[in-house]
Design a protein around this motif. Structure first.
Motif, PDB file in Angstrom:
ATOM      1  N   ILE A  93     -38.132  33.067   4.304  1.00 47.39           N
ATOM      2  CA  ILE A  93     -38.901  32.407   3.247  1.00 47.39           C
ATOM      3  C   ILE A  93     -38.485  32.915   1.870  1.00 47.39           C
ATOM      4  CG2 ILE A  93     -40.851  34.042   3.328  1.00 47.39           C
ATOM      5  CD1 ILE A  93     -42.649  31.564   2.782  1.00 47.39           C
ATOM      6  N   GLU A  94     -38.147  34.200   1.750  1.00 49.52           N
ATOM      7  CA  GLU A  94     -37.656  34.722   0.469  1.00 49.52           C
ATOM      8  C   GLU A  94     -36.308  34.100   0.129  1.00 49.52           C
ATOM      9  OE1 GLU A  94     -39.696  39.196   0.612  1.00 49.52           O
ATOM     10  OE2 GLU A  94     -37.650  38.865   1.353  1.00 49.52           O
ATOM     11  N   PHE A  95     -35.456  33.971   1.146  1.00 49.86           N
ATOM     12  CA  PHE A  95     -34.157  33.341   0.932  1.00 49.86           C
ATOM     13  C   PHE A  95     -34.331  31.878   0.536  1.00 49.86           C
ATOM     14  CE2 PHE A  95     -30.314  31.243   2.878  1.00 49.86           C
ATOM     15  CZ  PHE A  95     -29.402  31.752   1.968  1.00 49.86           C
ATOM     16  N   GLY A  96     -35.262  31.192   1.197  1.00 46.16           N
ATOM     17  CA  GLY A  96     -35.526  29.793   0.866  1.00 46.16           C
ATOM     18  C   GLY A  96     -36.056  29.630  -0.542  1.00 46.16           C
ATOM     19  N   ALA A  97     -36.968  30.506  -0.948  1.00 44.74           N
ATOM     20  CA  ALA A  97     -37.517  30.441  -2.303  1.00 44.74           C
ATOM     21  C   ALA A  97     -36.436  30.714  -3.347  1.00 44.74           C
ATOM     22  CB  ALA A  97     -38.659  31.443  -2.451  1.00 44.74           C
ATOM     23  N   LEU A  98     -35.525  31.653  -3.050  1.00 44.42           N
ATOM     24  CA  LEU A  98     -34.439  31.962  -3.977  1.00 44.42           C
ATOM     25  C   LEU A  98     -33.531  30.755  -4.183  1.00 44.42           C
ATOM     26  CD1 LEU A  98     -32.736  33.936  -5.662  1.00 44.42           C
ATOM     27  CD2 LEU A  98     -31.575  34.610  -3.538  1.00 44.42           C
ATOM     28  N   LEU A  99     -33.147  30.104  -3.071  1.00 48.40           N
ATOM     29  CA  LEU A  99     -32.262  28.942  -3.195  1.00 48.40           C
ATOM     30  C   LEU A  99     -32.975  27.751  -3.827  1.00 48.40           C
ATOM     31  CD1 LEU A  99     -29.947  28.874  -0.065  1.00 48.40           C
ATOM     32  CD2 LEU A  99     -29.647  29.968  -2.282  1.00 48.40           C
ATOM     33  N   PHE A 100     -34.281  27.639  -3.607  1.00 48.75           N
ATOM     34  CA  PHE A 100     -35.050  26.595  -4.285  1.00 48.75           C
ATOM     35  C   PHE A 100     -34.961  26.781  -5.798  1.00 48.75           C
ATOM     36  CE2 PHE A 100     -39.047  24.831  -5.988  1.00 48.75           C
ATOM     37  CZ  PHE A 100     -39.008  23.556  -5.450  1.00 48.75           C
ATOM     38  N   ALA A 101     -35.095  28.025  -6.258  1.00 49.91           N
ATOM     39  CA  ALA A 101     -34.987  28.320  -7.688  1.00 49.91           C
ATOM     40  C   ALA A 101     -33.571  28.052  -8.187  1.00 49.91           C
ATOM     41  CB  ALA A 101     -35.379  29.779  -7.944  1.00 49.91           C
ATOM     42  N   VAL A 102     -32.562  28.384  -7.381  1.00 53.56           N
ATOM     43  CA  VAL A 102     -31.166  28.118  -7.767  1.00 53.56           C
ATOM     44  C   VAL A 102     -30.942  26.617  -7.934  1.00 53.56           C
ATOM     45  CG1 VAL A 102     -28.769  28.195  -6.971  1.00 53.56           C
ATOM     46  CG2 VAL A 102     -30.237  30.214  -6.739  1.00 53.56           C
ATOM     47  N   CYS A 103     -31.499  25.820  -7.015  1.00 57.87           N
ATOM     48  CA  CYS A 103     -31.348  24.368  -7.100  1.00 57.87           C
ATOM     49  C   CYS A 103     -31.975  23.835  -8.381  1.00 57.87           C
ATOM     50  CB  CYS A 103     -31.979  23.707  -5.870  1.00 57.87           C
ATOM     51  SG  CYS A 103     -31.638  21.948  -5.721  1.00 57.87           S
ATOM     52  N   LEU A 104     -33.174  24.303  -8.713  1.00 66.20           N
ATOM     53  CA  LEU A 104     -33.821  23.882  -9.953  1.00 66.20           C
ATOM     54  C   LEU A 104     -32.983  24.266 -11.166  1.00 66.20           C
ATOM     55  CD1 LEU A 104     -37.581  24.796  -9.314  1.00 66.20           C
ATOM     56  CD2 LEU A 104     -36.465  22.583  -9.070  1.00 66.20           C
ATOM     57  N   LEU A 105     -32.406  25.464 -11.130  1.00 70.11           N
ATOM     58  CA  LEU A 105     -31.589  25.938 -12.248  1.00 70.11           C
ATOM     59  C   LEU A 105     -30.346  25.076 -12.423  1.00 70.11           C
ATOM     60  CD1 LEU A 105     -31.403  28.192 -14.377  1.00 70.11           C
ATOM     61  CD2 LEU A 105     -30.033  29.502 -12.746  1.00 70.11           C
ATOM     62  N   LEU A 106     -29.688  24.742 -11.319  1.00 64.37           N
ATOM     63  CA  LEU A 106     -28.486  23.897 -11.397  1.00 64.37           C
ATOM     64  C   LEU A 106     -28.817  22.524 -11.977  1.00 64.37           C
ATOM     65  CD1 LEU A 106     -26.754  24.720  -7.982  1.00 64.37           C
ATOM     66  CD2 LEU A 106     -26.066  25.492 -10.268  1.00 64.37           C
ATOM     67  N   ILE A 107     -29.944  21.954 -11.549  1.00 68.55           N
ATOM     68  CA  ILE A 107     -30.344  20.650 -12.076  1.00 68.55           C
ATOM     69  C   ILE A 107     -30.686  20.759 -13.557  1.00 68.55           C
ATOM     70  CG2 ILE A 107     -32.105  18.833 -11.911  1.00 68.55           C
ATOM     71  CD1 ILE A 107     -32.220  19.416  -8.899  1.00 68.55           C
ATOM     72  N   ALA A 108     -31.344  21.848 -13.947  1.00 65.99           N
ATOM     73  CA  ALA A 108     -31.690  22.054 -15.359  1.00 65.99           C
ATOM     74  C   ALA A 108     -30.443  22.149 -16.227  1.00 65.99           C
ATOM     75  CB  ALA A 108     -32.539  23.314 -15.514  1.00 65.99           C
ATOM     76  N   PHE A 109     -29.340  22.659 -15.644  1.00 71.68           N
ATOM     77  CA  PHE A 109     -28.074  22.750 -16.374  1.00 71.68           C
ATOM     78  C   PHE A 109     -27.241  21.485 -16.219  1.00 71.68           C
ATOM     79  CE2 PHE A 109     -28.895  27.372 -16.374  1.00 71.68           C
ATOM     80  CZ  PHE A 109     -28.616  27.638 -17.714  1.00 71.68           C
ATOM     81  N   ARG A 110     -27.909  20.395 -15.789  1.00 68.63           N
ATOM     82  CA  ARG A 110     -27.336  19.048 -15.766  1.00 68.63           C
ATOM     83  C   ARG A 110     -26.320  18.817 -14.664  1.00 68.63           C
ATOM     84  NH1 ARG A 110     -31.380  17.394 -17.465  1.00 68.63           N
ATOM     85  NH2 ARG A 110     -30.458  15.322 -17.633  1.00 68.63           N
ATOM     86  N   MET A 111     -26.307  19.641 -13.626  1.00 70.52           N
ATOM     87  CA  MET A 111     -25.508  19.296 -12.460  1.00 70.52           C
ATOM     88  C   MET A 111     -26.138  18.073 -11.811  1.00 70.52           C
ATOM     89  SD  MET A 111     -24.617  21.483  -8.973  1.00 70.52           S
ATOM     90  CE  MET A 111     -23.323  22.482  -9.730  1.00 70.52           C
ATOM     91  N   PRO A 112     -25.353  17.096 -11.358  1.00 69.49           N
ATOM     92  CA  PRO A 112     -25.931  15.923 -10.697  1.00 69.49           C
ATOM     93  C   PRO A 112     -26.872  16.338  -9.573  1.00 69.49           C
ATOM     94  CG  PRO A 112     -23.595  15.574 -11.089  1.00 69.49           C
ATOM     95  CD  PRO A 112     -23.889  17.000 -11.476  1.00 69.49           C
ATOM     96  N   VAL A 113     -28.008  15.654  -9.491  1.00 73.81           N
ATOM     97  CA  VAL A 113     -29.049  16.027  -8.545  1.00 73.81           C
ATOM     98  C   VAL A 113     -28.520  16.050  -7.118  1.00 73.81           C
ATOM     99  CG1 VAL A 113     -31.280  15.342  -7.574  1.00 73.81           C
ATOM    100  CG2 VAL A 113     -30.873  15.140 -10.038  1.00 73.81           C
ATOM    101  N   GLY A 114     -27.773  15.014  -6.743  1.00 73.22           N
ATOM    102  CA  GLY A 114     -27.243  14.938  -5.385  1.00 73.22           C
ATOM    103  C   GLY A 114     -26.323  16.097  -5.053  1.00 73.22           C
ATOM    104  N   VAL A 115     -25.479  16.456  -6.006  1.00 74.21           N
ATOM    105  CA  VAL A 115     -24.535  17.564  -5.788  1.00 74.21           C
ATOM    106  C   VAL A 115     -25.287  18.875  -5.639  1.00 74.21           C
ATOM    107  CG1 VAL A 115     -22.613  18.863  -6.775  1.00 74.21           C
ATOM    108  CG2 VAL A 115     -22.686  16.375  -7.029  1.00 74.21           C
ATOM    109  N   ALA A 116     -26.272  19.116  -6.530  1.00 77.16           N
ATOM    110  CA  ALA A 116     -27.025  20.373  -6.484  1.00 77.16           C
ATOM    111  C   ALA A 116     -27.769  20.515  -5.161  1.00 77.16           C
ATOM    112  CB  ALA A 116     -28.014  20.423  -7.653  1.00 77.16           C
TER     113      ALA A 116
END
Length: 438
Positions: A4-27
């Motif tokens: 669950i900690e690993f999942g929460a970390l990657l969830f935050a990484v995904c949000l960060l990538l999208i915030a930096f304008r990486m295409p949603v599908g790619v992120a």
């Protein structure tokens, strides 16, 4: 590190990538794929790729998406947005702020045959912006009105986002469309009242336009009958069980095409252009859906939804407190993400939690109520700083209007949105009454 900690970390990484304008599908694909491989290995991931994407996009229900998108393209080609605005202007344009209220009414009506927020706002902008500029409306009120009015495109059915929500939560598309009708009317009235209050406090922002004779007002209604007819045909047919949502979307697209042909505005070139635009938008949505399937597989392995439900269940918080907390999360995410990304990323996490809470409704009623609330808060995110995608799009179409003015102009509509959310939270019947009649 636990799953669950690993999942929460990657969830935050995904949000960060999208915030930096990486295409949603790619992120979502990259993060979901990496997480799935880390937890289950390459063999399991290849098996998921073999079955998951096909299972997601082969659903018959998904065929409703390109059909509703095509209906919106044909409506744009038919010039229905101009007819709707002109009719609304004829009836209320002579009042202070009347052109802005006309724009809201036009957006609401066009949203009934479009289903896309950005498309609704941008299409109405081409008609309403020059008129408001000609009569001396402030840039803040003009662009704020169009940005807020555009959000009605994803609330008033048919709505692309509602279709996506229905598919991933296995709910009835028809019932969700019915559930959105009254909140859509509340939104239209609330935005109109916000404009009335704004021009009362700042009269020079929305000058009075010339009055139109009664005969011309009545005549203007003749140009908008196709919108009413198509809306009643599609939504009424679905509600009465005459045809399924997919069949209704096909009939709506065909009817809108016939209207465009009748008015002489659908040439072969515009027909091909409509098909290409629809294909591009559909392909983008399907790519995101495939990526979401990979990401959701990773979420299931990480047990985030289950662990979160257990954690909140043991917290002692009331169901309403938990729901309000989830809506606040949506509001924060709306500042940095687009609506489709928010729905696909968060619904697999929050939906099992919400439907497991006791609000005194059936599971289906809770799912419908939460879907409308989530959609409304997602809609608010489209006009919330610092991203506010609708605000950026409309501002880019308004020459000479500073971006800061556009964001200031959106404030009255945000206040109206917060009141609307409070009403729907306090009175769930605003969403559930019509679906319960089915």
């Amino acid at each position: 590190m636990t799953n669950i900690e690993f999942g929460a970390l990657l969830f935050a990484v995904c949000l960060l990538l999208i915030a930096f304008r990486m295409p949603v599908g790619v992120a979502m694909f990259v993060v979901g794929g990496f997480g799935f491989i880390s937890l289950a290995g390459w063999t399991a991931f290849l098996n998921l790729l073999n079955t998951g994407p096909f299972g997601r996009v082969s659903s018959y229900t998904l065929s409703v998406l390109p059909l509703f998108l095509l209906m919106g393209q044909f409506a744009t080609q038919a010039g229905l947005s101009r007819s709707l605005f002109e009719a609304a202007r004829a009836w209320v344009g002579h009042r202070r702020g009347g052109l802005a209220i006309s724009t809201i009414c036009g957006c609401a009506a066009f949203g009934a045959i479009c289903g896309s927020s950005i498309a609704t706002g941008a299409t109405m902008a081409s008609v309403a912006l020059p008129e408001m500029k000609r009569y001396g409306y402030s840039g803040a009120l003009a662009t704020g009105t169009l940005a807020a009015g555009g959000t009605l495109g994803i609330l008033i059915p048919p709505s692309v986002i509602l279709v996506i929500y229905a598919i991933i939560t296995e709910q009835s598309v028809g019932k969700l469309f019915l559930a959105a009708l009254i909140p859509g009317i509340i939104a239209t009235i609330g935005y109109s009242l916000a404009i009335a209050c704004y021009v009362r406090l700042n009269p020079e922002a929305g000058p009075v336009a010339p009055s139109v004779p009664l005969r011309e007002r009545v005549r203007s209604l003749g140009a908008v009958w196709p919108v009413a007819a198509i809306f009643l045909l599609v939504i009424g047919g679905i509600y009465l069980g005459v045809f399924t949502p997919t069949e209704g979307a096909a009939i709506g697209a065909a009817a809108t095409a016939l209207v465009a042909i009748f008015f002489g505005r659908l040439s072969w070139e515009s027909f091909v252009s409509s098909l290409l635009e629809t294909a591009q938008a559909t392909a983008m949505i399907f790519i995101i859906l495939i990526s979401a399937e990979i990401y959701n597989g990773f979420l299931a392995l990480s047990q985030i939804p289950v662990e979160l439900a257990d954690l909140l269940g043991e917290s002692g918080l009331s169901p309403m407190s938990i729901l309000i907390g989830i809506l606040l999360v949506y509001l924060v995410l709306g500042c940095v993400m687009d609506s489709l990304a928010m729905i696909l990323l968060t619904v697999p996490v929050f939906f099992p939690l919400v439907t497991g809470l006791d609000f005194g409704f059936t599971e289906e009623e809770t799912a419908i109520w939460f879907g409308i609330l989530a959609l409304i808060v997602v809609e608010v995110g489209l006009i919330t700083p610092p991203i506010g995608l609708n605000v950026y799009v409309i501002n880019s179409l308004a020459d000479g209007v500073p971006l800061g003015d556009s964001f200031r102009g959106i404030v009255p509509f945000l206040l109206s949105d917060f009141v609307r959310v409070a009403i729907i939270l306090a009175v769930p019947a605003t969403c559930l009454w019509l679906p319960d009649l089915v």
